[in-house]
Design a protein around this motif. Sequence first.
Motif, PDB file in Angstrom:
ATOM      1  N   GLN A  59       0.851  -1.181   0.000  1.00 13.20           N
ATOM      2  CA  GLN A  59       0.000   0.000   0.000  1.00 13.20           C
ATOM      3  C   GLN A  59       0.883   1.226   0.000  1.00 13.20           C
ATOM      4  O   GLN A  59       1.707   1.424   0.886  1.00 13.20           O
ATOM      5  CB  GLN A  59      -0.925   0.020   1.216  1.00 13.20           C
ATOM      6  CG  GLN A  59      -1.899   1.200   1.188  1.00 13.20           C
ATOM      7  CD  GLN A  59      -2.923   1.164   2.309  1.00 13.20           C
ATOM      8  OE1 GLN A  59      -3.063   0.158   2.997  1.00 13.20           O
ATOM      9  NE2 GLN A  59      -3.639   2.266   2.491  1.00 13.20           N
ATOM     10  N   THR A  60       0.729   2.076  -1.007  1.00 16.40           N
ATOM     11  CA  THR A  60       1.593   3.233  -1.179  1.00 16.40           C
ATOM     12  C   THR A  60       0.956   4.545  -0.745  1.00 16.40           C
ATOM     13  O   THR A  60       1.658   5.549  -0.630  1.00 16.40           O
ATOM     14  CB  THR A  60       2.014   3.363  -2.658  1.00 16.40           C
ATOM     15  OG1 THR A  60       0.843   3.543  -3.465  1.00 16.40           O
ATOM     16  CG2 THR A  60       2.758   2.119  -3.117  1.00 16.40           C
ATOM     17  N   ARG A  61      -0.362   4.550  -0.546  1.00 15.48           N
ATOM     18  CA  ARG A  61      -1.043   5.774  -0.121  1.00 15.48           C
ATOM     19  C   ARG A  61      -2.368   5.421   0.506  1.00 15.48           C
ATOM     20  O   ARG A  61      -2.827   4.267   0.432  1.00 15.48           O
ATOM     21  CB  ARG A  61      -1.254   6.719  -1.308  1.00 15.48           C
ATOM     22  CG  ARG A  61      -2.163   6.170  -2.406  1.00 15.48           C
ATOM     23  CD  ARG A  61      -2.414   7.224  -3.465  1.00 15.48           C
ATOM     24  NE  ARG A  61      -3.163   6.772  -4.616  1.00 15.48           N
ATOM     25  CZ  ARG A  61      -4.496   6.680  -4.671  1.00 15.48           C
ATOM     26  NH1 ARG A  61      -5.230   7.019  -3.612  1.00 15.48           N
ATOM     27  NH2 ARG A  61      -5.104   6.269  -5.769  1.00 15.48           N
ATOM     28  N   GLU A  62      -3.002   6.414   1.127  1.00  9.38           N
ATOM     29  CA  GLU A  62      -4.340   6.223   1.664  1.00  9.38           C
ATOM     30  C   GLU A  62      -5.344   6.188   0.507  1.00  9.38           C
ATOM     31  O   GLU A  62      -5.174   6.878  -0.498  1.00  9.38           O
ATOM     32  CB  GLU A  62      -4.705   7.355   2.630  1.00  9.38           C
ATOM     33  CG  GLU A  62      -3.867   7.372   3.901  1.00  9.38           C
ATOM     34  CD  GLU A  62      -4.097   6.145   4.755  1.00  9.38           C
ATOM     35  OE1 GLU A  62      -5.273   5.700   4.852  1.00  9.38           O
ATOM     36  OE2 GLU A  62      -3.117   5.609   5.304  1.00  9.38           O
ATOM     37  N   HIS A  63      -6.392   5.398   0.687  1.00  8.57           N
ATOM     38  CA  HIS A  63      -7.427   5.303  -0.341  1.00  8.57           C
ATOM     39  C   HIS A  63      -8.758   5.755   0.239  1.00  8.57           C
ATOM     40  O   HIS A  63      -9.161   5.316   1.320  1.00  8.57           O
ATOM     41  CB  HIS A  63      -7.543   3.869  -0.853  1.00  8.57           C
ATOM     42  CG  HIS A  63      -6.305   3.381  -1.531  1.00  8.57           C
ATOM     43  ND1 HIS A  63      -5.994   3.690  -2.835  1.00  8.57           N
ATOM     44  CD2 HIS A  63      -5.267   2.627  -1.067  1.00  8.57           C
ATOM     45  CE1 HIS A  63      -4.840   3.135  -3.158  1.00  8.57           C
ATOM     46  NE2 HIS A  63      -4.379   2.493  -2.094  1.00  8.57           N
ATOM     47  N   GLY A  64      -9.435   6.640  -0.493  1.00 10.23           N
ATOM     48  CA  GLY A  64     -10.689   7.180  -0.003  1.00 10.23           C
ATOM     49  C   GLY A  64     -11.848   6.217  -0.106  1.00 10.23           C
ATOM     50  O   GLY A  64     -12.882   6.394   0.536  1.00 10.23           O
ATOM     51  N   ASP A  65     -11.694   5.178  -0.942  1.00  8.91           N
ATOM     52  CA  ASP A  65     -12.742   4.174  -1.079  1.00  8.91           C
ATOM     53  C   ASP A  65     -12.133   2.901  -1.650  1.00  8.91           C
ATOM     54  O   ASP A  65     -10.945   2.845  -1.949  1.00  8.91           O
ATOM     55  CB  ASP A  65     -13.893   4.676  -1.965  1.00  8.91           C
ATOM     56  CG  ASP A  65     -13.426   5.090  -3.354  1.00  8.91           C
ATOM     57  OD1 ASP A  65     -12.224   4.904  -3.678  1.00  8.91           O
ATOM     58  OD2 ASP A  65     -14.247   5.604  -4.134  1.00  8.91           O
ATOM     59  N   LEU A  66     -12.957   1.879  -1.776  1.00 10.39           N
ATOM     60  CA  LEU A  66     -12.556   0.631  -2.410  1.00 10.39           C
ATOM     61  C   LEU A  66     -13.470   0.411  -3.597  1.00 10.39           C
ATOM     62  O   LEU A  66     -14.701   0.422  -3.454  1.00 10.39           O
ATOM     63  CB  LEU A  66     -12.681  -0.544  -1.435  1.00 10.39           C
ATOM     64  CG  LEU A  66     -12.524  -1.942  -2.049  1.00 10.39           C
ATOM     65  CD1 LEU A  66     -11.098  -2.149  -2.568  1.00 10.39           C
ATOM     66  CD2 LEU A  66     -12.897  -3.026  -1.054  1.00 10.39           C
ATOM     67  N   GLU A  67     -12.897   0.227  -4.768  1.00  5.78           N
ATOM     68  CA  GLU A  67     -13.675   0.042  -5.983  1.00  5.78           C
ATOM     69  C   GLU A  67     -13.423  -1.356  -6.546  1.00  5.78           C
ATOM     70  O   GLU A  67     -12.273  -1.790  -6.623  1.00  5.78           O
ATOM     71  CB  GLU A  67     -13.302   1.098  -7.015  1.00  5.78           C
ATOM     72  CG  GLU A  67     -13.655   2.505  -6.565  1.00  5.78           C
ATOM     73  CD  GLU A  67     -12.693   3.572  -7.079  1.00  5.78           C
ATOM     74  OE1 GLU A  67     -13.168   4.608  -7.575  1.00  5.78           O
ATOM     75  OE2 GLU A  67     -11.469   3.368  -6.965  1.00  5.78           O
ATOM     76  N   ILE A  68     -14.503  -2.019  -6.938  1.00  2.78           N
ATOM     77  CA  ILE A  68     -14.368  -3.288  -7.633  1.00  2.78           C
ATOM     78  C   ILE A  68     -15.170  -3.213  -8.925  1.00  2.78           C
ATOM     79  O   ILE A  68     -16.111  -2.420  -9.046  1.00  2.78           O
ATOM     80  CB  ILE A  68     -14.842  -4.484  -6.784  1.00  2.78           C
ATOM     81  CG1 ILE A  68     -16.350  -4.451  -6.548  1.00  2.78           C
ATOM     82  CG2 ILE A  68     -14.084  -4.540  -5.453  1.00  2.78           C
ATOM     83  CD1 ILE A  68     -16.900  -5.731  -5.926  1.00  2.78           C
ATOM     84  N   ALA A  69     -14.788  -4.040  -9.900  1.00  8.54           N
ATOM     85  CA  ALA A  69     -15.474  -4.078 -11.188  1.00  8.54           C
ATOM     86  C   ALA A  69     -16.057  -5.458 -11.407  1.00  8.54           C
ATOM     87  O   ALA A  69     -15.417  -6.475 -11.097  1.00  8.54           O
ATOM     88  CB  ALA A  69     -14.500  -3.733 -12.312  1.00  8.54           C
ATOM     89  N   ILE A  70     -17.289  -5.493 -11.951  1.00  8.88           N
ATOM     90  CA  ILE A  70     -17.963  -6.754 -12.240  1.00  8.88           C
ATOM     91  C   ILE A  70     -18.681  -6.618 -13.583  1.00  8.88           C
ATOM     92  O   ILE A  70     -18.965  -5.503 -14.029  1.00  8.88           O
ATOM     93  CB  ILE A  70     -18.991  -7.122 -11.155  1.00  8.88           C
ATOM     94  CG1 ILE A  70     -20.127  -6.095 -11.125  1.00  8.88           C
ATOM     95  CG2 ILE A  70     -18.328  -7.238  -9.788  1.00  8.88           C
ATOM     96  CD1 ILE A  70     -21.331  -6.514 -10.295  1.00  8.88           C
ATOM     97  N   PRO A  71     -19.002  -7.727 -14.251  1.00  6.09           N
ATOM     98  CA  PRO A  71     -19.862  -7.647 -15.439  1.00  6.09           C
ATOM     99  C   PRO A  71     -21.254  -7.174 -15.027  1.00  6.09           C
ATOM    100  O   PRO A  71     -21.814  -7.643 -14.026  1.00  6.09           O
ATOM    101  CB  PRO A  71     -19.904  -9.097 -15.947  1.00  6.09           C
ATOM    102  CG  PRO A  71     -18.770  -9.803 -15.284  1.00  6.09           C
ATOM    103  CD  PRO A  71     -18.569  -9.111 -13.975  1.00  6.09           C
ATOM    104  N   ALA A  72     -21.814  -6.250 -15.764  1.00  5.17           N
ATOM    105  CA  ALA A  72     -23.109  -5.669 -15.378  1.00  5.17           C
ATOM    106  C   ALA A  72     -24.192  -6.725 -15.182  1.00  5.17           C
ATOM    107  O   ALA A  72     -25.001  -6.627 -14.254  1.00  5.17           O
ATOM    108  CB  ALA A  72     -23.545  -4.654 -16.432  1.00  5.17           C
ATOM    109  N   ALA A  73     -24.200  -7.735 -16.032  1.00  6.05           N
ATOM    110  CA  ALA A  73     -25.258  -8.745 -15.952  1.00  6.05           C
ATOM    111  C   ALA A  73     -25.154  -9.614 -14.707  1.00  6.05           C
ATOM    112  O   ALA A  73     -26.106 -10.332 -14.379  1.00  6.05           O
ATOM    113  CB  ALA A  73     -25.231  -9.629 -17.198  1.00  6.05           C
ATOM    114  N   SER A  74     -24.038  -9.560 -14.012  1.00 12.07           N
ATOM    115  CA  SER A  74     -23.830 -10.397 -12.832  1.00 12.07           C
ATOM    116  C   SER A  74     -24.144  -9.675 -11.527  1.00 12.07           C
ATOM    117  O   SER A  74     -23.916 -10.225 -10.448  1.00 12.07           O
ATOM    118  CB  SER A  74     -22.381 -10.893 -12.794  1.00 12.07           C
ATOM    119  OG  SER A  74     -22.084 -11.693 -13.909  1.00 12.07           O
ATOM    120  N   PHE A  75     -24.702  -8.472 -11.614  1.00 20.00           N
ATOM    121  CA  PHE A  75     -24.902  -7.705 -10.398  1.00 20.00           C
ATOM    122  C   PHE A  75     -25.849  -8.388  -9.416  1.00 20.00           C
ATOM    123  O   PHE A  75     -25.647  -8.331  -8.202  1.00 20.00           O
ATOM    124  CB  PHE A  75     -25.425  -6.301 -10.718  1.00 20.00           C
ATOM    125  CG  PHE A  75     -25.644  -5.460  -9.497  1.00 20.00           C
ATOM    126  CD1 PHE A  75     -24.574  -5.042  -8.729  1.00 20.00           C
ATOM    127  CD2 PHE A  75     -26.923  -5.103  -9.093  1.00 20.00           C
ATOM    128  CE1 PHE A  75     -24.766  -4.280  -7.584  1.00 20.00           C
ATOM    129  CE2 PHE A  75     -27.127  -4.338  -7.962  1.00 20.00           C
ATOM    130  CZ  PHE A  75     -26.042  -3.922  -7.199  1.00 20.00           C
TER     131      PHE A  75
END
Length: 213
Positions: A59-75
């Motif tokens: 970890q090189t810096r603070e992160h304001g949030d956590l983002e993940i990516a998924i296929p839209a149809a799998s939501f």
Amino acid sequence: MSEHLPAGGHQLTPAEIDALPARWSSCWTPGEIAPRLSGTATPWCVAAGWALDLFRGEQTREHGDLEIAIPAASFTEIRGRFPGYVFDTVGSGHLWENATQEELAATHQTWLRDPDTGDYLVDVFREPHRGDTWICRRDPTVRFPYREIIRYTEDAVPYLRPELVLLFKAKNARPKDQADFEQTVPHLTPDQRATLAGLLARVHPGHPWLAHL
């Protein structure tokens, strides 16, 4: 409101936007989200700044949030992994709480919220795709099989390839994005640099980062 966005929801005021960082103060880390999605058939991955830290191995810096990516149809499958939580969706400065299917269909960014505290825990990007092929939101002609864009840490946490993370960061290149670029490029292989250069030339012709690749 844009005619392409659904009715309802509300426009975030400047005060509400200023207050958002506090609502993300309890957001999860990659190590906390991974067990919750363990065993899912959906190809998901950590995105944005956290993905670059996973690639670099620290970890090189603070992160304001956590983002993940998924296929839209799998939501729907992913949504089912978080009983007791709600998903809000955001777009064009508007927010829809506990989003309906119509509201989800009109946006791509979704925030998982703890209804007891009001805190946001993870930002889920519902990405365009065709079957097992990922499609870039910035340029739909850029496409890769999911098996080619997801890498894994030694602890089996999936993350987006750094070339694609930097491609998304290139659009606005905020100070933190510039720092991420400068800290990541030395870790890229010649093939990865060539891939990033080709993507930048295609999506953002003349981008200043090209001179450093």
